[in-house]
Scaffold this active site. Sequence first.
Site, PDB file in Angstrom:
ATOM      1  N   CYS A  64     -10.939  -9.463  -8.453  1.00  0.00           N
ATOM      2  CA  CYS A  64     -10.972 -10.382  -7.306  1.00  0.00           C
ATOM      3  C   CYS A  64     -11.980  -9.919  -6.244  1.00  0.00           C
ATOM      4  CB  CYS A  64      -9.581 -10.530  -6.709  1.00  0.00           C
ATOM      5  SG  CYS A  64      -8.746  -8.993  -6.289  1.00  0.00           S
ATOM      6  N   HIS A  65     -11.948  -8.641  -5.865  1.00  0.00           N
ATOM      7  CA  HIS A  65     -12.910  -8.145  -4.871  1.00  0.00           C
ATOM      8  C   HIS A  65     -14.345  -8.317  -5.390  1.00  0.00           C
ATOM      9  CE1 HIS A  65      -9.664  -6.306  -2.598  1.00  0.00           C
ATOM     10  NE2 HIS A  65      -9.290  -5.623  -3.653  1.00  0.00           N
TER      11      HIS A  65
END
Length: 243
Positions: free
Chosen positions: A87-88
Amino acid sequence: MLHIEPEKRKDAAARMALLNEADVVFLCLPDAASKEDVSMVSNPNTKVIDASTAFRTHPEWTYGLPELHKKQRKQIQHSSRVAVPGCHATGYILAIQPLVAEGIIAKDYPASCYSLTGYSGGGKKLIAEYKNSGQEQLSAPRPYALHLNHKHLPEMKFYSGLDAAPIFKPIVGNYYQGDAVTFPLSPRMFTKKATAKDIQELLAHEEGVLLVSRFDNLGKGASGAAIQNMNLMLGFDEGTGLE
């Protein structure tokens, strides 16, 4: 949908049979377990979508980020092995890679990044900690990965176009879902003169540049991205089931 009896989950033969019977396999396991299961797949028609970090930079796997560049969506459509992005990493790569590709920043640019995320991104253990512990210290945002060795760094380097991974500081907040991935840029370090008018399609800046990628980590995080990739691999509209 195929099911395995609870008592057979550690039975290698039973898992292998199901893995090779399936049309599409989703793996949501630790890296070592994902590698073990993938090694069991011998059916050339079985498509595997892996959510671990094990294969995100593997040369024989396709990185499951359709928006990465023009060819990526088609590569996913024709692939039988797709690694779901972190996600990051998704927020970082989609903002930085176009700037590198357009020659706005050099490949040796010293990038830094911090990311505020909801606790759902930490999995079952962290979710339970926030929901059940009642600890006062959990009410404030908490930096983590203080040794600067977060597991998303390899893919952040590999797909951004930069020579090195950023100095990356993730922070978990006391809310369930949503990411805000932020990275400051210095126009004085751009490789060519670029005013706001010149680069407004990519950036908007005053004296400095601060990019923030905001997205739902359960929508464009592992689970939603896995469904998006499955749709592409099976020839469906990529938004099916994600509304």
